[in-house]
Design a protein around this motif. Sequence first.
Motif, mmCIF file in Angstrom:
data_model
loop_
_atom_site.group_PDB
_atom_site.id
_atom_site.type_symbol
_atom_site.label_atom_id
_atom_site.label_comp_id
_atom_site.label_asym_id
_atom_site.label_seq_id
_atom_site.Cartn_x
_atom_site.Cartn_y
_atom_site.Cartn_z
ATOM 1 N N TYR A 30 8.155 -1.608 -0.708
ATOM 2 C CA TYR A 30 6.979 -0.310 -0.352
ATOM 3 C C TYR A 30 5.699 -0.701 -1.048
ATOM 4 C CZ TYR A 30 5.285 4.423 -2.668
ATOM 5 O OH TYR A 30 4.621 5.572 -2.209
ATOM 6 N N GLN A 33 3.929 -1.027 2.478
ATOM 7 C CA GLN A 33 3.723 0.131 2.801
ATOM 8 C C GLN A 33 2.489 0.623 2.363
ATOM 9 O OE1 GLN A 33 6.882 4.070 2.981
ATOM 10 N NE2 GLN A 33 5.290 5.059 2.414
ATOM 11 N N ASP A 43 6.693 7.062 -4.264
ATOM 12 C CA ASP A 43 7.408 6.308 -3.730
ATOM 13 C C ASP A 43 8.671 7.821 -3.841
ATOM 14 O OD1 ASP A 43 9.665 5.573 -1.732
ATOM 15 O OD2 ASP A 43 9.907 4.518 -1.966
ATOM 16 N N GLN A 45 11.235 8.472 -2.875
ATOM 17 C CA GLN A 45 12.823 8.109 -2.712
ATOM 18 C C GLN A 45 13.901 9.354 -2.455
ATOM 19 O OE1 GLN A 45 14.145 5.332 -5.943
ATOM 20 N NE2 GLN A 45 11.601 5.625 -6.634
ATOM 21 N N GLU A 54 10.191 3.756 -11.496
ATOM 22 C CA GLU A 54 9.130 2.986 -10.428
ATOM 23 C C GLU A 54 7.631 2.844 -11.430
ATOM 24 O OE1 GLU A 54 8.278 3.477 -6.160
ATOM 25 O OE2 GLU A 54 6.879 4.626 -7.113
#
Length: 140
Positions: A30, A33, A43, A45, A54
């Motif tokens: 991530y 990204q 994210d 997810q 996170e």
Amino acid sequence: MVAAHNEARRQYGVAPLFWDDGLARDAAVYAQQLARTGRFEHDPQRGRRPPQGENLFMGTRDAYSYSDMIGLLVDERRYYRPGRFPAVSRTGDWSQVAHYTQIIWPASRRVGCATASNRANDYLVCRYLPAGNVVGTVLR
């Protein structure tokens, strides 16, 4: 990273976190990204079970050490007050303590972090299991 997380948890009075290579791999994917797209957002997810907690940090490339990055997240404790999540901020804005509460979340046991960079910024992603910041949970 683990030492800084665990010092914050020790001061709060909860058990230490343990490094998890799988979480670190997910965090690295991530972080890469974020660096590639230049976007800074959590994210979604989609389909991930169980969902991972996170924490994200973004700052000017090479301007922040790892200690600075985690330190800024832990420093949110100055706004923290005990209560039922999300009513845990002295300012009334739970987002001002959400990084800190994930770090000290009592049920979380594992952490994995990674960084990635683009030309302008460094990105830090830390992932946690079990995820914290669960609405309705009482934090002391």
